[in-house]
Design a protein around this motif. Structure first.
Motif, PDB file in Angstrom:
ATOM      1  N   GLY A  16     -64.359 -92.626 -11.315  1.00 43.40           N
ATOM      2  CA  GLY A  16     -64.134 -91.206 -11.569  1.00 43.40           C
ATOM      3  C   GLY A  16     -63.080 -90.591 -10.674  1.00 43.40           C
ATOM      4  N   LEU A  17     -63.360 -90.519  -9.387  1.00 40.66           N
ATOM      5  CA  LEU A  17     -62.493 -89.800  -8.452  1.00 40.66           C
ATOM      6  C   LEU A  17     -61.246 -90.596  -8.060  1.00 40.66           C
ATOM      7  CD1 LEU A  17     -62.384 -87.156  -6.794  1.00 40.66           C
ATOM      8  CD2 LEU A  17     -63.506 -88.390  -4.957  1.00 40.66           C
ATOM      9  N   LEU A  18     -61.432 -91.801  -7.523  1.00 37.62           N
ATOM     10  CA  LEU A  18     -60.288 -92.580  -7.046  1.00 37.62           C
ATOM     11  C   LEU A  18     -59.339 -92.990  -8.172  1.00 37.62           C
ATOM     12  CD1 LEU A  18     -61.871 -94.912  -4.350  1.00 37.62           C
ATOM     13  CD2 LEU A  18     -60.320 -93.010  -3.996  1.00 37.62           C
ATOM     14  N   VAL A  19     -59.899 -93.526  -9.256  1.00 39.03           N
ATOM     15  CA  VAL A  19     -59.046 -94.055 -10.325  1.00 39.03           C
ATOM     16  C   VAL A  19     -58.465 -92.941 -11.178  1.00 39.03           C
ATOM     17  CG1 VAL A  19     -59.019 -95.463 -12.414  1.00 39.03           C
ATOM     18  CG2 VAL A  19     -60.179 -96.293 -10.375  1.00 39.03           C
ATOM     19  N   ASN A  20     -59.326 -92.194 -11.842  1.00 40.02           N
ATOM     20  CA  ASN A  20     -58.832 -91.228 -12.833  1.00 40.02           C
ATOM     21  C   ASN A  20     -58.273 -89.950 -12.226  1.00 40.02           C
ATOM     22  OD1 ASN A  20     -59.262 -92.667 -15.296  1.00 40.02           O
ATOM     23  ND2 ASN A  20     -61.445 -92.431 -14.938  1.00 40.02           N
ATOM     24  N   SER A  21     -58.783 -89.520 -11.110  1.00 40.92           N
ATOM     25  CA  SER A  21     -58.289 -88.273 -10.529  1.00 40.92           C
ATOM     26  C   SER A  21     -57.136 -88.480  -9.551  1.00 40.92           C
ATOM     27  CB  SER A  21     -59.418 -87.537  -9.812  1.00 40.92           C
ATOM     28  OG  SER A  21     -60.392 -87.153 -10.733  1.00 40.92           O
ATOM     29  N   PHE A  22     -57.073 -89.652  -8.911  1.00 43.95           N
ATOM     30  CA  PHE A  22     -56.027 -89.847  -7.907  1.00 43.95           C
ATOM     31  C   PHE A  22     -54.983 -90.880  -8.339  1.00 43.95           C
ATOM     32  CE2 PHE A  22     -54.394 -92.014  -4.097  1.00 43.95           C
ATOM     33  CZ  PHE A  22     -53.690 -90.960  -3.555  1.00 43.95           C
ATOM     34  N   VAL A 122     -65.977-100.411  -4.133  1.00 46.46           N
ATOM     35  CA  VAL A 122     -66.573 -99.100  -3.823  1.00 46.46           C
ATOM     36  C   VAL A 122     -68.092 -99.202  -3.854  1.00 46.46           C
ATOM     37  CG1 VAL A 122     -66.902 -96.752  -4.704  1.00 46.46           C
ATOM     38  CG2 VAL A 122     -64.608 -97.687  -4.511  1.00 46.46           C
ATOM     39  N   PHE A 123     -68.641 -99.902  -4.847  1.00 49.06           N
ATOM     40  CA  PHE A 123     -70.095-100.052  -4.927  1.00 49.06           C
ATOM     41  C   PHE A 123     -70.628-100.811  -3.719  1.00 49.06           C
ATOM     42  CE2 PHE A 123     -73.915-102.368  -6.291  1.00 49.06           C
ATOM     43  CZ  PHE A 123     -74.739-101.291  -6.567  1.00 49.06           C
ATOM     44  N   MET A 124     -69.967-101.898  -3.335  1.00 50.94           N
ATOM     45  CA  MET A 124     -70.426-102.662  -2.168  1.00 50.94           C
ATOM     46  C   MET A 124     -70.324-101.813  -0.895  1.00 50.94           C
ATOM     47  SD  MET A 124     -71.588-105.403  -3.162  1.00 50.94           S
ATOM     48  CE  MET A 124     -71.653-106.254  -4.690  1.00 50.94           C
ATOM     49  N   GLY A 125     -69.261-101.052  -0.778  1.00 51.90           N
ATOM     50  CA  GLY A 125     -69.131-100.152   0.368  1.00 51.90           C
ATOM     51  C   GLY A 125     -70.245 -99.122   0.409  1.00 51.90           C
TER      52      GLY A 125
END
Length: 194
Positions: A16-22, A122-125
């Protein structure tokens, strides 16, 4: 319950945020069919350079592949014995979705691979962060309970020896070969031979 919350937060943060918004907004990398290599009018731009001519909905990184990578995170939500049956179709669906974005010319292989990996990372983090938070919370709650117990127990001297007794309870204490129970509420002593 916390794993589900971690998975949903990672879906919002990663795809959502990292890929599509940034990344897709500011990367500037045109899609393959938009470049002069494949009949388009824009110049090819390498992955991660952020200097391309694309102005919106750019190629780097693939949002669909990122969502497909996030599907693998669902494996951590199912019981271990069910993973044997759920993992193969989920892995096939996840990798096929990412590969199809490359096959139809909407993304380069690097866009799909990096988008897919970004969701998993991101999920593992988030899982690591959750474990650190829970470990810290668990340590602080243990310390609080230890402080609470120390406040309820106090040292007293019976016949010169140091013993501990709890306020509000009966605790047998050995005094010269005899067991003496002193109730703080009742006020009486009960002594029996030992």
């Amino acid at each position: 319950m916390t794993r589900l919350l971690v998975a949903l937060i990672s879906l919002g943060v990663g795809p959502g945020l990292l890929v599509n918004s940034f990344l897709k907004t500011f990367s500037g990398r045109p899609r393959p069919f938009q470049t002069n290599l494949f009949g388009g009018n824009l110049d090819f731009t390498a992955a991660g350079t952020f200097v391309g001519e694309c102005t919106r909905n750019c190629s780097f990184v693939s949002g669909e592949a990122s969502g497909a990578g996030w599907l693998l995170c669902l494996l951590f939500l199912v019981p271990a014995n069910a993973r044997v049956w759920i993992a193969p179709p989920l892995i096939i669906a996840s990798t096929t979705m990412a590969a199809l974005r490359v096959a139809v010319g909407s993304h380069y292989a690097s866009d799909a691979l990096l988008g897919w990996l970004l969701a998993v990372i991101v999920f593992m983090g988030m899982l690591i962060l959750e474990s650190k938070i829970l470990a810290g919370w668990d340590r602080s709650s243990k310390k609080a309970s230890e402080r609470s117990l120390r406040g309820r127990w106090r040292r007293t001297s019976v016949d010169g020896s140091q013993t501990a007794r709890s306020e509000g309870s009966c605790k047998p204490q050995e005094v010269g070969g005899l067991f003496q129970t002193r109730s703080l509420r009742g006020g009486g002593d009960v002594t029996s031979g030992g």
